[in-house]
Scaffold this active site. Structure first.
Site, PDB file in Angstrom:
ATOM      1  N   ASN A  10       0.780  -1.234   0.004  1.00 48.02           N
ATOM      2  CA  ASN A  10      -0.113  -0.144   0.001  1.00 48.02           C
ATOM      3  C   ASN A  10       0.983   1.202  -0.186  1.00 48.02           C
ATOM      4  O   ASN A  10       1.517   1.511   1.060  1.00 48.02           O
ATOM      5  CB  ASN A  10      -1.080  -0.137   1.169  1.00 48.02           C
ATOM      6  CG  ASN A  10      -1.686   1.150   1.398  1.00 48.02           C
ATOM      7  OD1 ASN A  10      -1.865   1.914   0.534  1.00 48.02           O
ATOM      8  ND2 ASN A  10      -2.063   1.395   2.731  1.00 48.02           N
ATOM      9  N   TRP A  11       0.834   1.758  -1.111  1.00 49.54           N
ATOM     10  CA  TRP A  11       1.891   2.918  -1.304  1.00 49.54           C
ATOM     11  C   TRP A  11       1.399   4.098  -0.535  1.00 49.54           C
ATOM     12  O   TRP A  11       2.050   5.271  -0.720  1.00 49.54           O
ATOM     13  CB  TRP A  11       2.246   3.156  -2.710  1.00 49.54           C
ATOM     14  CG  TRP A  11       3.556   2.490  -3.073  1.00 49.54           C
ATOM     15  CD1 TRP A  11       3.878   1.209  -2.797  1.00 49.54           C
ATOM     16  CD2 TRP A  11       4.333   2.689  -4.115  1.00 49.54           C
ATOM     17  NE1 TRP A  11       5.119   0.800  -3.196  1.00 49.54           N
ATOM     18  CE2 TRP A  11       5.282   1.597  -4.203  1.00 49.54           C
ATOM     19  CE3 TRP A  11       4.368   3.479  -5.167  1.00 49.54           C
ATOM     20  CZ2 TRP A  11       6.381   1.633  -5.105  1.00 49.54           C
ATOM     21  CZ3 TRP A  11       5.539   3.848  -6.034  1.00 49.54           C
ATOM     22  CH2 TRP A  11       6.406   2.499  -5.989  1.00 49.54           C
ATOM     23  N   LYS A  12      -0.050   4.289  -0.288  1.00 50.56           N
ATOM     24  CA  LYS A  12      -0.586   5.388   0.206  1.00 50.56           C
ATOM     25  C   LYS A  12      -0.263   6.754  -0.816  1.00 50.56           C
ATOM     26  O   LYS A  12      -0.237   6.446  -1.880  1.00 50.56           O
ATOM     27  CB  LYS A  12      -0.141   5.647   1.838  1.00 50.56           C
ATOM     28  CG  LYS A  12      -0.243   4.417   2.530  1.00 50.56           C
ATOM     29  CD  LYS A  12       0.056   4.759   4.120  1.00 50.56           C
ATOM     30  CE  LYS A  12       0.014   3.393   4.862  1.00 50.56           C
ATOM     31  NZ  LYS A  12       0.033   3.638   6.246  1.00 50.56           N
ATOM     32  N   HIS A  93      -9.237   1.351   4.897  1.00 40.99           N
ATOM     33  CA  HIS A  93      -8.338   1.335   5.705  1.00 40.99           C
ATOM     34  C   HIS A  93      -8.308   2.480   6.645  1.00 40.99           C
ATOM     35  O   HIS A  93      -9.107   3.396   6.591  1.00 40.99           O
ATOM     36  CB  HIS A  93      -7.009   2.063   4.518  1.00 40.99           C
ATOM     37  CG  HIS A  93      -5.820   1.867   5.107  1.00 40.99           C
ATOM     38  ND1 HIS A  93      -5.160   2.893   6.130  1.00 40.99           N
ATOM     39  CD2 HIS A  93      -4.619   1.150   4.940  1.00 40.99           C
ATOM     40  CE1 HIS A  93      -4.177   2.626   6.656  1.00 40.99           C
ATOM     41  NE2 HIS A  93      -3.604   1.249   5.766  1.00 40.99           N
ATOM     42  N   GLU A  95      -6.808   4.725   7.726  1.00 41.37           N
ATOM     43  CA  GLU A  95      -6.500   6.138   7.729  1.00 41.37           C
ATOM     44  C   GLU A  95      -7.760   6.910   7.009  1.00 41.37           C
ATOM     45  O   GLU A  95      -8.001   7.962   7.313  1.00 41.37           O
ATOM     46  CB  GLU A  95      -5.362   6.295   6.751  1.00 41.37           C
ATOM     47  CG  GLU A  95      -4.034   6.042   7.604  1.00 41.37           C
ATOM     48  CD  GLU A  95      -2.764   5.391   6.985  1.00 41.37           C
ATOM     49  OE1 GLU A  95      -2.882   5.644   5.487  1.00 41.37           O
ATOM     50  OE2 GLU A  95      -1.750   5.027   7.509  1.00 41.37           O
ATOM     51  N   GLU A 163      -5.422  -5.000  10.472  1.00 42.96           N
ATOM     52  CA  GLU A 163      -4.495  -3.926  10.672  1.00 42.96           C
ATOM     53  C   GLU A 163      -4.798  -3.359  11.952  1.00 42.96           C
ATOM     54  O   GLU A 163      -5.281  -2.478  12.089  1.00 42.96           O
ATOM     55  CB  GLU A 163      -4.439  -2.978   9.669  1.00 42.96           C
ATOM     56  CG  GLU A 163      -4.229  -3.573   8.226  1.00 42.96           C
ATOM     57  CD  GLU A 163      -3.454  -2.686   7.199  1.00 42.96           C
ATOM     58  OE1 GLU A 163      -2.382  -2.782   6.847  1.00 42.96           O
ATOM     59  OE2 GLU A 163      -4.360  -1.647   7.023  1.00 42.96           O
ATOM     60  N   GLY A 169       2.571   1.869  10.772  1.00 39.44           N
ATOM     61  CA  GLY A 169       3.608   3.021  10.728  1.00 39.44           C
ATOM     62  C   GLY A 169       4.393   3.322  12.116  1.00 39.44           C
ATOM     63  O   GLY A 169       5.121   4.258  12.111  1.00 39.44           O
ATOM     64  N   SER A 208       3.396  -2.529  10.408  1.00 35.20           N
ATOM     65  CA  SER A 208       4.822  -2.518  10.436  1.00 35.20           C
ATOM     66  C   SER A 208       5.476  -3.744  10.000  1.00 35.20           C
ATOM     67  O   SER A 208       6.637  -4.262  10.756  1.00 35.20           O
ATOM     68  CB  SER A 208       5.370  -2.239  12.067  1.00 35.20           C
ATOM     69  OG  SER A 208       4.899  -0.889  12.232  1.00 35.20           O
ATOM     70  N   GLY A 229       2.735  -1.259   4.384  1.00 33.20           N
ATOM     71  CA  GLY A 229       2.962   0.375   4.056  1.00 33.20           C
ATOM     72  C   GLY A 229       4.347   0.633   3.723  1.00 33.20           C
ATOM     73  O   GLY A 229       4.843   0.450   2.586  1.00 33.20           O
ATOM     74  N   GLY A 230       4.975   1.261   4.557  1.00 39.47           N
ATOM     75  CA  GLY A 230       6.486   1.617   4.365  1.00 39.47           C
ATOM     76  C   GLY A 230       7.321   0.754   3.671  1.00 39.47           C
ATOM     77  O   GLY A 230       8.065   1.049   2.848  1.00 39.47           O
TER      78      GLY A 230
END
Ligand code: PEP
Length: 248
Positions: A10-12, A93, A95, A163, A169, A208, A229-230
């Site tokens: 997920n590149w957001k 998600h 967010e 999640e 993150g 994470s 993600g990251g």
């Protein structure tokens, strides 16, 4: 459980055209690990070019609207996303649930719209730290799952991602025993929500995940992959997760 592992990046809101080379590099690693299903969900602006650059590699989106079309300024329908070249989308998600105040009912409607447009859907659920500390994590997550669960769900197009909000993150990861408990609860809940197929809906863990912890997380019962993600932004970081899935 004979589920193939599914590793999704997920590149957001990250990625410009210069980062298309990272997607091509990740697609090449996926091509060397064909026993794993791999996808990248870049910003919508990169979907068409990423899909064209890497034929056969799965490109997804991060959201879609529940309506087919109409007066929804700035939004994108599932059909538009499909036409752009994505074949699945992340939905609900945390967010978006927090920043755009998305409700369970909205996530459910989006999943149904995605399916109608020929997109797969990954529905995200997860508790906050306060909810976990209060001993409510399983109830909260199962409640979100029930409220967000689309009509006509089928393991061929539906995936669930657990999640924990406090793990996204932050570099913090739940104990393997807590992940096991939650994934078992989700599997059990799927059995109540579906007439058949609950055993083969893939349940991803997200929060994470990285090259150092992926093997342990992917070995947990009922963990059928990861939403990352990251650590999905470069082939250098994402490759070891794909390889851990291939070895699991
Ligand atoms: C996510 O936001 O879906 C996620 C899992 O992020 P990270 O891997 O950076 O925690």
């Amino acid at each position: 459980m004979a589920n193939r592992k599914y590793i999704v990046g997920n590149w957001k809101m990250n990625g410009l055209r210069t980062e298309l080379t990272d997607i091509a590099d990740i697609a090449a690693i996926a091509g060397q690990n064909k026993q794993v299903d791999v996808a990248i969900c870049p910003p919508v602006t990169l979907i068409t070019q990423a899909a064209a650059n890497s034929p056969g590699f799965t490109i997804g989106a991060q959201d879609c609207h529940y309506a087919k079309n109409g007066a929804h300024t700035g939004c994108l329908s599932a059909t538009m996303i499909r036409e752009a070249g994505a074949i699945m989308t992340i939905l609900g998600h945390s967010e978006r649930r927090a920043d755009q105040h998305e409700s369970d009912a909205e996530v459910k409607a989006k999943a149904e719209a995605a399916h109608a447009a020929g997109l797969g859907a990954i529905i995200c659920v997860g508790e906050t730290e306060e909810e976990r500390d209060a001993g409510k994590a399983v109830d909260v997550v199962c409640g979100q799952l029930e409220g967000s669960f689309p009509d006509g769900a089928d393991p061929h197009w539906l995936t669930i991602a657990y999640e924990p909000v406090w793990a996204i993150g932050t570099g913090r990861v739940p104990e393997a025993s807590d992940v096991e408990e939650m994934h078992a609860a989700i599997r059990h809940k799927l059995g109540k929500l579906m007439d058949e197929g609950a055993d083969t809906v893939r349940i991803l863990y997200g929060g994470s995940m990285n090259g150092g912890n992926a093997a342990e997380l992917l070995a947990v019962p009922n963990v059928d992959g990861g939403l990352v993600g990251g650590a999905s932004l470069t082939a250098e970081k994402f490759g070891p997760i794909i390889e851990a899935a291939a070895a699991s």
